[in-house]
Scaffold this motif. Structure first.
Motif, mmCIF file in Angstrom:
data_model
loop_
_atom_site.group_PDB
_atom_site.id
_atom_site.type_symbol
_atom_site.label_atom_id
_atom_site.label_comp_id
_atom_site.label_asym_id
_atom_site.label_seq_id
_atom_site.Cartn_x
_atom_site.Cartn_y
_atom_site.Cartn_z
ATOM 1 N N VAL A 4 0.759 -1.282 -0.057
ATOM 2 C CA VAL A 4 -0.175 -0.071 0.078
ATOM 3 C C VAL A 4 1.097 1.119 0.192
ATOM 4 N N MET A 5 0.717 1.850 -0.940
ATOM 5 C CA MET A 5 1.701 3.250 -1.110
ATOM 6 C C MET A 5 0.854 4.562 -1.148
ATOM 7 N N ILE A 6 1.280 5.393 -0.239
ATOM 8 C CA ILE A 6 0.395 6.504 -0.123
ATOM 9 C C ILE A 6 1.458 7.561 -0.021
ATOM 10 N N PHE A 7 0.978 8.653 -1.009
ATOM 11 C CA PHE A 7 1.748 9.589 -1.571
ATOM 12 C C PHE A 7 2.092 10.777 -0.736
ATOM 13 N N LEU A 160 -7.402 8.236 -5.831
ATOM 14 C CA LEU A 160 -6.765 9.523 -5.197
ATOM 15 C C LEU A 160 -7.207 9.234 -3.446
ATOM 16 N N LEU A 161 -8.322 9.104 -3.525
ATOM 17 C CA LEU A 161 -8.881 9.156 -1.796
ATOM 18 C C LEU A 161 -9.063 7.563 -1.483
ATOM 19 N N ALA A 162 -8.506 7.129 -0.588
ATOM 20 C CA ALA A 162 -8.866 5.721 -0.158
ATOM 21 C C ALA A 162 -9.351 5.743 1.325
ATOM 22 N N SER A 163 -10.297 4.792 1.655
ATOM 23 C CA SER A 163 -10.657 4.570 3.018
ATOM 24 C C SER A 163 -10.028 3.444 3.634
ATOM 25 N N ARG A 164 -9.800 3.472 5.039
ATOM 26 C CA ARG A 164 -9.209 2.263 5.429
ATOM 27 C C ARG A 164 -9.979 0.917 5.225
ATOM 28 N N VAL A 165 -11.432 1.115 5.304
ATOM 29 C CA VAL A 165 -12.219 -0.093 5.014
ATOM 30 C C VAL A 165 -11.923 -0.497 3.658
ATOM 31 N N GLY A 166 -11.741 0.246 2.768
ATOM 32 C CA GLY A 166 -11.421 -0.031 1.058
ATOM 33 C C GLY A 166 -10.159 -0.843 0.928
ATOM 34 N N ILE A 167 -9.254 -0.137 1.725
ATOM 35 C CA ILE A 167 -7.806 -1.022 1.657
ATOM 36 C C ILE A 167 -7.818 -2.335 1.925
ATOM 37 N N ALA A 182 -3.508 8.581 -3.130
ATOM 38 C CA ALA A 182 -2.861 9.869 -2.671
ATOM 39 C C ALA A 182 -3.166 10.199 -1.237
ATOM 40 N N VAL A 183 -4.407 9.782 -0.596
ATOM 41 C CA VAL A 183 -4.678 10.100 0.677
ATOM 42 C C VAL A 183 -5.340 9.001 1.311
ATOM 43 N N VAL A 184 -5.470 8.772 2.538
ATOM 44 C CA VAL A 184 -6.178 7.889 3.122
ATOM 45 C C VAL A 184 -7.081 8.665 4.192
ATOM 46 N N ASP A 185 -8.278 8.563 4.033
ATOM 47 C CA ASP A 185 -9.472 9.045 5.274
ATOM 48 C C ASP A 185 -9.753 7.644 6.179
ATOM 49 N N GLU A 186 -10.015 7.835 7.579
ATOM 50 C CA GLU A 186 -10.466 6.957 8.228
ATOM 51 C C GLU A 186 -11.862 6.248 8.349
ATOM 52 N N LYS A 187 -12.855 7.277 7.900
ATOM 53 C CA LYS A 187 -14.236 6.944 8.156
ATOM 54 C C LYS A 187 -14.960 6.992 6.721
ATOM 55 N N LEU A 188 -16.085 6.186 6.950
ATOM 56 C CA LEU A 188 -17.492 6.326 5.737
ATOM 57 C C LEU A 188 -18.630 6.707 6.674
ATOM 58 N N ASN A 189 -19.446 7.376 6.129
ATOM 59 C CA ASN A 189 -20.666 7.625 6.722
ATOM 60 C C ASN A 189 -21.752 6.554 6.164
#
Ligand code: PRP
Ligand code: URA
Length: 209
Positions: A4-7, A160-167, A182-189
């Motif tokens: 998993v490569m985050i930029f 571009l934008l990944a969630s932890r769940v998706g990864i 490019a970026v990881v966000d922790e949450k989904l609504n």
């Protein structure tokens, strides 16, 4: 498990900050998705194998390197993945482009397939699957399976934008696939949207809503 490569490149982080902004309009959003995709393409192609070559310069013969090995293919997941295609082709213009049509059912959040057109020699190509958003991971996992069912063996997933769940879902279902984000966000609504995310990437790219 796949890598998993985050930029963390400043240009990518800066541009991601602008596309997240609710006040960024469709034209600027499209341009930035294009630019970020080009910057990411540089890193996604870093491990392409090189072959020795020789060229005649105006002053003599030079021992050089050229990209060898398998041919490349890029495959956007429609529709939002389309926004990343030109940015990738800026750096790898000879890549063939396949398309997979998937939309996420708003009730079930499950991906629904509606289109597929891939290069005929897909099993011989290294493929990069493109989608700006990796949320629940359902679309990416289905897209990867789609390619594998048609013979693809070497697949990378770039968003571009990944969630932890998706990864985590890609890692579980397709541990052979490397993920570039490019970026990881922790949450989904509750609607499966990435929070804080950037909203609906397809709508923002194409000005629909
Ligand atoms: C978005 C996005 C991904 C998917 C991500 O597409 O572009 O394909 O949702 O969500 P998931 O990880 O939970 O599957 P959408 O279904 O909105 O279609 P669009 O690209 O046509 O707008
Ligand atoms: N699809 C999008 O476009 N955005 C999200 O946050 C989730 C899925």
């Amino acid at each position: 498990m796949g890598k998993v490569m985050i930029f963390d490149h400043p240009l990518i982080q800066h541009k991601m900050s602008i596309i997240r902004d609710i006040n960024t309009g469709a034209k600027e959003f499209r341009e930035l998705v294009n630019e970020i995709s080009t910057l990411m393409a540089y890193e996604v192609t870093r491990d392409l194998p090189l072959e020795d070559a020789e060229v005649e310069t105006p002053v003599g013969k030079a021992k050089t390197k050229v990209i060898g090995g398998k041919k490349l293919g890029i495959v956007p997941i429609l529709r939002a993945g389309l926004g990343m295609v030109d940015g990738m082709l800026n750096l790898i213009p000879a890549a063939k482009v396949g398309h997979i049509g998937l939309y996420r059912d708003p009730e079930t959040l499950k991906p629904v397939e509606y289109y597929c057109k891939l290069p005929s020699d897909i099993e011989e190509r290294d493929l990069i699957l493109l989608d700006p958003m990796l949320a629940t991971g359902g679309s990416a996992v289905a897209g990867i399976q789609f390619l594998k069912d048609r013979g693809a063996k070497n697949i990378k997933f770039m968003c571009l934008l990944a969630s932890r769940v998706g990864i985590d879902l890609i890692n579980k279902d397709h541990p052979d696939v490397d993920i570039y984000a490019a970026v990881v966000d922790e949450k989904l609504n509750d609607h499966g949207y990435i929070v804080p995310g950037l909203g609906d990437a397809g709508d923002r790219l194409f000005g629909t809503k």
